[in-house]
Motif scaffolding. Sequence first.
Motif: not given
Length: 201
Positions: A20-38
């Motif tokens: 997470v510390f490698d993510i470049p700075a950005s002011s854009l809103s974000e959406i994320a997708f996550i779930g169990r493997s497969n």
Amino acid sequence: MKLKEFLKNKPIFVGSFPSVFDIPASSLSEIAFIGRSNVGKSSLINAIFSTPNLAKTSSTPGRTQTLNFFNMIDKLMIVDLPGYGFAKAPKDIVKAWNENVNTYLKGRAQLRRVFLLIDSRQGIKKVDTDMMEMLDIAAVNYQIILTKTDKISQKELEKILSDTNKIYNSHPAMHPIIIATSSENGTGLNEIRGEIFDLIK
């Protein structure tokens, strides 16, 4: 801009970040997708944005191992997160993935919504409940997306929708609308697209 105009554009790959510390700075809103493997996460992302090779798919659980960012016309950042639960990787590596994802989810101010994918054939498992409770505590808005609904009957789908709706009042950060999807036949894709578009209007 209208939804159809928005969807004519394709997300542009920004980078894959092991921390997470490698993510470049950005002011854009974000959406994320996550779930169990497969759970079918990469296939669903590709289907939503009509871009077959946007997120890399694999039949091997745990394929996504980094935080993958995609820029949607400088209005939105789409984040493909590593799956949780079973993965074909050493336990210490899986632990590092989980810690990294949790750090991202708990501390990302511009994160507008997490799309929490649940395999409709299996329903909500303890690892999903654990993720939901963490998001509740962190006050991160999340929406449950049922995947692979083409693999189950209408009766089975109605049951899992009913069961999932019953837990809504127990999860303060949970979005009230549950979307049933299939990346194979397109079920529910327009509903997700509409939710995403509403977040950037």
